[in-house]
Design a protein around this motif. Sequence first.
Motif, short mmCIF file in Angstrom:
data_model
loop_
_atom_site.label_atom_id
_atom_site.label_comp_id
_atom_site.label_asym_id
_atom_site.label_seq_id
_atom_site.Cartn_x
_atom_site.Cartn_y
_atom_site.Cartn_z
N LEU A 121 -7.53 70.29 55.73
CA LEU A 121 -7.31 68.94 56.27
C LEU A 121 -7.67 67.84 55.28
N GLY A 122 -8.31 68.23 54.16
CA GLY A 122 -8.60 67.24 53.12
C GLY A 122 -10.04 66.83 52.97
N TRP B 133 -6.43 61.49 64.88
CA TRP B 133 -6.15 62.77 64.22
C TRP B 133 -4.67 63.13 64.19
N TYR C 205 -13.12 59.85 62.02
CA TYR C 205 -12.11 60.89 61.88
C TYR C 205 -12.75 62.25 61.62
N TRP C 206 -13.71 62.31 60.69
CA TRP C 206 -14.22 63.61 60.24
C TRP C 206 -15.31 64.21 61.13
N ASP D 233 -8.39 58.80 52.21
CA ASP D 233 -9.79 58.92 51.77
C ASP D 233 -10.52 57.59 51.78
N GLN E 115 -2.50 62.01 62.37
CA GLN E 115 -2.02 62.07 61.00
C GLN E 115 -3.21 62.10 60.05
N ARG E 116 -2.99 62.55 58.85
CA ARG E 116 -4.05 62.64 57.85
C ARG E 116 -4.61 61.26 57.55
N GLN E 117 -5.93 61.15 57.55
CA GLN E 117 -6.55 59.86 57.28
C GLN E 117 -6.74 59.69 55.78
#
Length: 263
Positions: free
Chosen positions: A230-231, A155, A169-170, A161, A157-159
């Motif tokens: 967070l995306g 976490w 991650y999610w 897609d 950094q942004r993972q």
Amino acid sequence: DARTVKALCEAYKAANWGKWGASSRKAIVPVLRVLTEVVGDRAVLRIDRETARTVFEAVQALPVNMGRRIEFRGLTVPEAIAKAQKIGAATLNPNTINRAYMVQIAAVFNWAVKEEWAIRNPFKGLTVADAVDDRDRRDPFTTQQLKDLFAADPWHQRQPDEAARPGRYWAPLIALYSGMRLGEIAGLRIMDIEDMDGITAMRVRPHEGRGLKNKESRRDIPVHSALINLGLASFVAHRRTKAKPDELLFPDGKANSRGQSGA
């Protein structure tokens, strides 16, 4: 007299197996085993309070991890208890005795009363005192612990897609912001993320690959704004271009051989 406790266990299991999720099915197996091997040949109508206490005492004497330990393999429940006492093996804690066994056994006999196998439930109220208060049983993470945890890999950094294991991650992030169970998160399908009156929501529903723990588990949960930031919405849109609506949102959340989603 033909309606024995063993027959009751079989009937109870047959009547409820289709309604239970994987975890409930797993939990009931050792309970029915204890009932069957301790008093299985006795008629349900002849199970009185004294007999119920005999079962209660057997549960209190059960060795920890009886079903997985080599030294108890192939033994009946009474034989395993006798061996555990001989070698001084640790027994179940009060919480396991009460919640994993006695509550379940009482439920079996509540069903027996409802289905007219029995007149009353002789197991009602049989529990052991537990010195640990429920509020002290599992301490929550502190704010600092959560900061430390979610500042670490993956976490930090942004993972992207297209990452190979998006659930890794999610799933913890969704749990953090929703309180959902791991199996509920891992079992989400792409079609379970919907716009409801302008609010993105996760619809927890049973499907062929994942059941639910109980009827209250069926619910709609708004997606927290932090997850959007967070995306998560971007990831869902990406998955919709790569898979069918009824496929898992997180491919790495596929159930294992025991039917546990996200294991």
